[in-house]
Design an enzyme around this catalytic site. Structure first.
Site, mmCIF file in Angstrom:
data_model
loop_
_atom_site.group_PDB
_atom_site.id
_atom_site.type_symbol
_atom_site.label_atom_id
_atom_site.label_comp_id
_atom_site.label_asym_id
_atom_site.label_seq_id
_atom_site.Cartn_x
_atom_site.Cartn_y
_atom_site.Cartn_z
ATOM 1 N N LEU A 95 0.841 -1.190 0.000
ATOM 2 C CA LEU A 95 0.000 0.000 0.000
ATOM 3 C C LEU A 95 0.879 1.244 0.000
ATOM 4 O O LEU A 95 1.974 1.245 0.568
ATOM 5 C CB LEU A 95 -0.929 0.000 1.217
ATOM 6 C CG LEU A 95 -1.852 -1.216 1.337
ATOM 7 C CD1 LEU A 95 -2.914 -0.964 2.400
ATOM 8 C CD2 LEU A 95 -2.517 -1.567 0.013
ATOM 9 N N GLY A 140 1.291 -5.170 1.498
ATOM 10 C CA GLY A 140 0.271 -5.256 0.446
ATOM 11 C C GLY A 140 0.765 -5.982 -0.802
ATOM 12 O O GLY A 140 -0.035 -6.559 -1.547
ATOM 13 N N ASN A 164 4.636 -7.397 6.844
ATOM 14 C CA ASN A 164 5.562 -6.763 7.793
ATOM 15 C C ASN A 164 4.929 -5.582 8.527
ATOM 16 O O ASN A 164 5.641 -4.767 9.122
ATOM 17 C CB ASN A 164 6.817 -6.289 7.047
ATOM 18 C CG ASN A 164 6.502 -5.221 6.011
ATOM 19 O OD1 ASN A 164 5.431 -5.255 5.408
ATOM 20 N ND2 ASN A 164 7.402 -4.300 5.795
ATOM 21 N N GLU A 165 3.597 -5.476 8.498
ATOM 22 C CA GLU A 165 2.926 -4.291 9.048
ATOM 23 C C GLU A 165 3.406 -3.918 10.447
ATOM 24 O O GLU A 165 3.565 -2.745 10.772
ATOM 25 C CB GLU A 165 1.403 -4.490 9.068
ATOM 26 C CG GLU A 165 0.713 -4.325 7.722
ATOM 27 C CD GLU A 165 0.842 -5.540 6.823
ATOM 28 O OE1 GLU A 165 1.536 -6.510 7.196
ATOM 29 O OE2 GLU A 165 0.246 -5.518 5.734
HETATM 30 C C1 LIG Z 1 -4.683 -0.686 9.793
HETATM 31 C C2 LIG Z 1 -3.531 -0.376 8.935
HETATM 32 C C3 LIG Z 1 -3.203 -1.500 7.982
HETATM 33 C C4 LIG Z 1 -2.616 -0.974 6.755
HETATM 34 C C5 LIG Z 1 -1.972 -2.027 5.933
HETATM 35 C C6 LIG Z 1 -0.904 -1.730 5.217
HETATM 36 C C7 LIG Z 1 -0.243 -2.675 4.354
HETATM 37 C C8 LIG Z 1 0.885 -2.078 3.570
HETATM 38 O O1 LIG Z 1 1.096 -2.482 2.468
HETATM 39 S S1 LIG Z 1 1.812 -0.824 4.291
HETATM 40 C C9 LIG Z 1 3.189 -0.605 3.185
HETATM 41 C C10 LIG Z 1 4.307 -1.479 3.635
HETATM 42 N N1 LIG Z 1 5.391 -1.411 2.698
HETATM 43 C C11 LIG Z 1 6.651 -1.462 3.076
HETATM 44 O O2 LIG Z 1 6.983 -1.585 4.232
HETATM 45 C C12 LIG Z 1 7.672 -1.324 1.981
HETATM 46 C C13 LIG Z 1 8.535 -0.138 2.191
HETATM 47 N N2 LIG Z 1 9.507 -0.048 1.116
HETATM 48 C C14 LIG Z 1 10.636 -0.778 1.094
HETATM 49 O O3 LIG Z 1 10.922 -1.578 1.939
HETATM 50 C C15 LIG Z 1 11.562 -0.510 -0.058
HETATM 51 O O4 LIG Z 1 11.191 0.700 -0.643
HETATM 52 C C16 LIG Z 1 11.540 -1.618 -1.138
HETATM 53 C C17 LIG Z 1 12.211 -2.883 -0.587
HETATM 54 C C18 LIG Z 1 10.128 -1.938 -1.615
HETATM 55 C C19 LIG Z 1 12.345 -1.115 -2.363
HETATM 56 O O5 LIG Z 1 13.632 -0.710 -1.935
HETATM 57 P P1 LIG Z 1 14.513 0.204 -2.906
HETATM 58 O O6 LIG Z 1 15.817 0.403 -2.221
HETATM 59 O O7 LIG Z 1 14.515 -0.357 -4.266
HETATM 60 O O8 LIG Z 1 13.698 1.585 -3.022
HETATM 61 P P2 LIG Z 1 13.598 2.746 -1.942
HETATM 62 O O9 LIG Z 1 14.722 3.705 -2.166
HETATM 63 O O10 LIG Z 1 13.427 2.218 -0.581
HETATM 64 O O11 LIG Z 1 12.212 3.430 -2.368
HETATM 65 C C20 LIG Z 1 12.100 4.264 -3.515
HETATM 66 C C21 LIG Z 1 11.082 5.344 -3.222
HETATM 67 O O12 LIG Z 1 9.803 4.713 -3.011
HETATM 68 C C22 LIG Z 1 9.281 5.112 -1.747
HETATM 69 N N3 LIG Z 1 8.481 4.006 -1.204
HETATM 70 C C23 LIG Z 1 8.891 2.776 -0.903
HETATM 71 N N4 LIG Z 1 7.866 2.024 -0.464
HETATM 72 C C24 LIG Z 1 6.778 2.823 -0.497
HETATM 73 C C25 LIG Z 1 5.414 2.626 -0.157
HETATM 74 N N5 LIG Z 1 4.942 1.432 0.290
HETATM 75 N N6 LIG Z 1 4.577 3.648 -0.296
HETATM 76 C C26 LIG Z 1 5.015 4.848 -0.754
HETATM 77 N N7 LIG Z 1 6.296 5.099 -1.098
HETATM 78 C C27 LIG Z 1 7.168 4.097 -0.961
HETATM 79 C C28 LIG Z 1 10.524 5.403 -0.910
HETATM 80 O O13 LIG Z 1 10.197 6.206 0.184
HETATM 81 C C29 LIG Z 1 11.381 6.102 -1.930
HETATM 82 O O14 LIG Z 1 10.871 7.404 -2.095
HETATM 83 P P3 LIG Z 1 11.841 8.660 -2.390
HETATM 84 O O15 LIG Z 1 12.524 8.322 -3.674
HETATM 85 O O16 LIG Z 1 10.936 9.837 -2.474
HETATM 86 O O17 LIG Z 1 12.795 8.745 -1.224
#
Ligand SMILES: CCCC/C=C/CC(=O)SCCNC(=O)CCNC(=O)[C@H](O)C(C)(C)COP(=O)(O)OP(=O)(O)OC[C@H]1O[C@@H](n2cnc3c(N)ncnc32)[C@H](O)[C@@H]1OP(=O)(O)O
Length: 289
Positions: A95, A140, A164-165
């Site tokens: 998400l 997500g 991993n929430e």
């Molecule tokens: C009751 C509440 C329940 C809600 C349920 C939620 C479920 C979810 O899905 S919450 C989202 C959980 N997601 C994560 O924890 C993933 C976080 N991201 C990462 O671990 C890494 O980004 C990656 C392994 C996916 C990729 O790593 P990589 O080194 O290739 O890229 P990064 O430099 O980390 O990221 C690039 C860029 O993208 C932004 N970003 C990463 N993930 C998200 C995201 N889920 N949503 C929005 N934006 C995200 C990251 O901040 C970077 O942004 P900038 O370039 O602006 O710094």
């Protein structure tokens, strides 16, 4: 209202955002963030997420994804979908954190309604869904894969998958949890959810989060061969069986969709939760610098 209008617009092939093309006999339609190609075995579509940099499920991405699925469900010639990513090294980052941080309650409610909608459509799809997990798949992203009937993952230790929430200071909703329990069993799900475990491909295979791990360059061919095997089963018996296995889990959300939206909205609006998300976003930024 705006989203409903976008939805109507996108559902019309040939609209500005959703276009249908014929390429070497293969059909394809593309929105900005989702590409669908019908090549390979007859009756199979390949759906590729392409929302760089990390295929986060923004509101727009969720909408386009749901509409693409709806189109495929309505196309009686399509029996199976391979779900994969066009972003190198990332299946989906889950998400979009920016949809859940610093917005107003109406936005959170609208976003969550769309998350529910995509999940219900994917999880209860009559089509055969196979995921070709060609990159990182947290939260997500893992949820998308868990909705599929079969999961093939690339054997690259850099790629991890799991719900991993809890690491973000948020809590996976009950329907994420139910699907995890259905897939890996209660004990493993209890442990993995509390710890927010992100499994390597080998660990994911061992615990049952994925069904198969193959060399990275074979993920798509393996997904296709799995699909061929599943296509050999008569649709009516496979669909009725799938429905029997999944109905109770889907129904428990359907019965309380509104309450679930309220829960999400009040949870995510809390100062303490917003603080946790802020810290997590900062950590993601710092990782770079
Ligand atoms: C009751 C509440 C329940 C809600 C349920 C939620 C479920 C979810 O899905 S919450 C989202 C959980 N997601 C994560 O924890 C993933 C976080 N991201 C990462 O671990 C890494 O980004 C990656 C392994 C996916 C990729 O790593 P990589 O080194 O290739 O890229 P990064 O430099 O980390 O990221 C690039 C860029 O993208 C932004 N970003 C990463 N993930 C998200 C995201 N889920 N949503 C929005 N934006 C995200 C990251 O901040 C970077 O942004 P900038 O370039 O602006 O710094």
């Amino acid at each position: 209202m705006a989203l409903a209008a976008a939805r109507r617009l996108l559902l019309h092939a040939g609209s500005r955002l959703g276009r249908r093309e014929a390429v070497d006999g293969a059909r394809r339609f593309a929105n900005k963030r989702v590409l669908v190609e019908t090549e390979g075995p007859a009756g199979v579509a390949v759906m590729k997420l392409r929302n760089p940099p990390v295929n986060s499920l923004s509101l727009e991405c969720l909408t386009e994804f749901t509409i693409s699925l709806e189109k495929l469900e309505n196309d009686k010639s399509i029996r199976g979908v391979i779900l994969t990513s066009e972003c190198p090294g990332i299946f989906s980052a889950g998400l979009d954190l920016l949809e859940m941080y610093g917005r107003n309650p109406a936005h959170y409610a609208e976003y969550w309604k769309n998350v529910q909608e995509l999940w219900l459509r994917l999880y209860t799809s009559n089509m055969i869904l196979v995921s070709a997990i060609n990159g990182a798949s947290p939260a997500g992203g893992c949820l998308l894969a868990l909705c599929c009937d079969y999961r093939v993952m690339a054997d690259n230790p850099k790629y991890t998958i799991g719900l991993n929430e809890s690491l973000l200071g948020i809590v996976a909703p009950f329907w994420f949890k139910d699907m995890y329990v259905n897939t890996i069993g209660h004990r493993e799900a209890e442990r993995a959810l509390q710890l927010g475990t992100l499994f390597s491909p080998a660990e994911a295979l061992k615990v049952g989060v994925v069904d198969e791990v193959v060399p990275e360059d074979q993920v798509h061919s393996k997904a296709r061969s799995v699909m061929t095997k599943w296509l050999a089963i008569p649709d009516h018996s496979r669909q009725l069986t799938k429905n029997m296995m999944r109905k109770a889990t889907a129904d428990s959300l359907i019965k309380q969709r509104e309450a679930d939206i309220q829960n999400f909205t009040s949870f995510i609006s809390k100062d303490s939760i917003q603080k946790s998300l802020h810290m997590y976003l900062e950590k993601l930024k710092q990782k770079k610098g």
